[in-house]
Structures are given as structure tokens and as C-alpha cells.
Scaffold this active site. Structure first.
Site, PDB file in Angstrom:
ATOM      1  CD  GLU A  80      49.760  49.488  60.814  1.00 42.30           C
ATOM      2  OE1 GLU A  80      49.974  49.328  59.727  1.00 42.30           O
ATOM      3  OE2 GLU A  80      49.886  50.587  61.159  1.00 42.30           O
ATOM      4  NE  ARG A  90      60.490  59.080  64.168  1.00 42.95           N
ATOM      5  CZ  ARG A  90      60.053  60.039  65.215  1.00 42.95           C
ATOM      6  NH1 ARG A  90      60.803  61.030  65.448  1.00 42.95           N
ATOM      7  NH2 ARG A  90      58.961  59.844  65.736  1.00 42.95           N
ATOM      8  CB  CYS A 143      54.038  50.252  67.075  1.00 47.10           C
ATOM      9  SG  CYS A 143      53.306  51.671  68.247  1.00 47.10           S
ATOM     10  CG  HIS A 165      49.735  52.668  64.465  1.00 44.70           C
ATOM     11  ND1 HIS A 165      50.549  51.899  63.619  1.00 44.70           N
ATOM     12  CD2 HIS A 165      50.598  52.893  65.547  1.00 44.70           C
ATOM     13  CE1 HIS A 165      51.723  51.536  63.975  1.00 44.70           C
ATOM     14  NE2 HIS A 165      51.850  52.203  65.350  1.00 44.70           N
TER      15      HIS A 165
END
Length: 212
Positions: A80, A90, A143, A165
Site C-alpha cells: 500500500e 462497510r 486495515c 494486503h
């Protein structure tokens, strides 16, 4: 001996395992480039994950930190680039919290870049035959929460840190038709190489600070 801190998460979202913790646990205790790997499991809970990380940063005093998380829709090791100051869940975390458009750190900068040599790490992985890429988004779940909190806490301290990830493990992918996966032994070998590269790479880390 210097320490690397590698973190992974407990299972979440109904999964029985989390590949990030399986990976971190497998590497714990190894020595890479004369640096000992210390593994830490983080709860998949907003806030508590960062307090757990804070305690470990004080205790371990790492020379480098790599936080790892599960990304079930991805097919490679994704280094990342940027963490943003937003919690927008979510699904609920493991404590039932589901923040919407809340800051990770009130009054903190909009974003932080990784201070790991992510392009060198990706290049080393690809050269060795491992699937890898630079990712431009860590999402807005726990995360990214941990990634942003990590970069905020280590800002200006000269400790390279960032987030990666990884896909499902094969046993998870069997429950998600069409989802990509990588075996644990592949993830371990690839992450070992990525950490070795990060420890030995003298690349100038552009954007090693905050984004206002």
C-alpha cells in the site's frame, strides 16, 4: 539485535482464519538480515487495534514495521502506498462498531505515505516470480485504520513502516468461488524476501511524510 514488528489480524467477517495472522505467526522468531521478527496479532476492532499496536511499538522498539491484512478480492501481495484519515466501515468490526466518515485521528493530516521502499519491494518480489503490485488504496476499514495510525505514531521517528494486503488462503477461497488465493508457504517466502529488501534497500523514499 534489532527487531522487525509484523502484525496480522484475527479472523473477521465470518472467516475461520485470517491469512495475515497466519503469515505473521509463521514468520515470528525468524531472523532476516540480522533482524529478529516479532509477530503481533491485532484485534479487528477500531480503536482497540491501535492501542494494541501502541503497546507493541513501545515494547518491541522495532527498526521496521510491516502491518498485513486480508484483502479477499485481490490476487497478489499489494504494497500500500497511502493511508487516509477516514474510518468508513462497510461491515461491522468484531466488536460491532461500524463508523461512517469518521477520522482515524481527529485533526490529523489527510493522509500519510508508506515509508517502506515499496517499489523496490515489489520489484524484488516480481523478479523472484511472486505476484506483487503497488496499491493506491488500503480501503477504509480496520486495515486502513491501523495503517494510518501506524504512520501517524511513527511520523518523524525514522522507522520505516507500512502496510501490505494479501489474498485469501486456498481453504478460504474454496468458500468464495472465483476468488484468488495463495498458499501460506508462498506468502511466507514472498514476505521474507520483501522484508529483506526493505531492510537492505537504500532507495530514497519519496513522499515519506504526510499529505495535507
Amino acid at each position: 539485535m534489532k527487531n522487525i514488528l509484523i502484525t496480522g489480524f484475527e479472523p473477521f467477517g465470518g472467516e475461520a482464519v485470517n491469512p495475515s495472522w497466519e503469515l505473521a505467526h509463521a514468520l515470528g522468531g525468524e531472523v532476516i538480515a540480522d533482524t529478529r521478527v516479532v509477530a503481533l496479532q491485532l484485534p479487528c476492532v477500531f480503536g482497540v487495534a491501535l492501542s494494541t499496536l501502541d503497546e507493541a511499538l513501545v515494547r518491541v522498539r522495532p527498526a521496521l514495521v510491516l502491518a498485513v491484512g486480508q484483502a479477499g478480492g485481490r490476487c497478489d501481495l499489494s504494497l500500500e502506498r497511502v493511508a487516509i484519515n477516514v474510518d468508513d466501515a462497510r461491515i461491522p468490526d468484531n466488536a460491532g462498531a461500524q463508523p461512517v466518515d469518521e477520522p482515524v485521528v481527529p485533526d490529523g493530516p489527510a493522509a500519510y505515505f508508506s515509508t517502506l521502499p515499496i517499489k523496490a519491494m515489489v520489484a524484488a518480489l516480481r523478479t523472484a516470480g511472486y505476484p506483487a503490485s503497488v496499491s493506491q488504496t488500503a480501503g477504509t476499514f480496520v486495515c486502513n485504520h491501523v495503517f494510518y495510525g501506524l504512520q501517524h505514531r511513527l511520523a518523524g521517528q525514522g522507522v520505516p513502516s507500512g502496510f501490505m494486503h494479501i489474498p485469501y488462503l486456498p481453504q478460504q477461497a474454496a468458500q468464495h468461488p472465483g476468488a484468488a488465493s495463495l498458499p501460506l508457504e508462498t506468502l511466507v517466502a514472498a514476505t521474507r524476501l520483501a522484508l529483506h529488501t526493505a531492510l537492505t534497500q537504500n532507495e530514497i523514499r519519496m513522499g515519506a511524510g504526510q499529505l495535507d
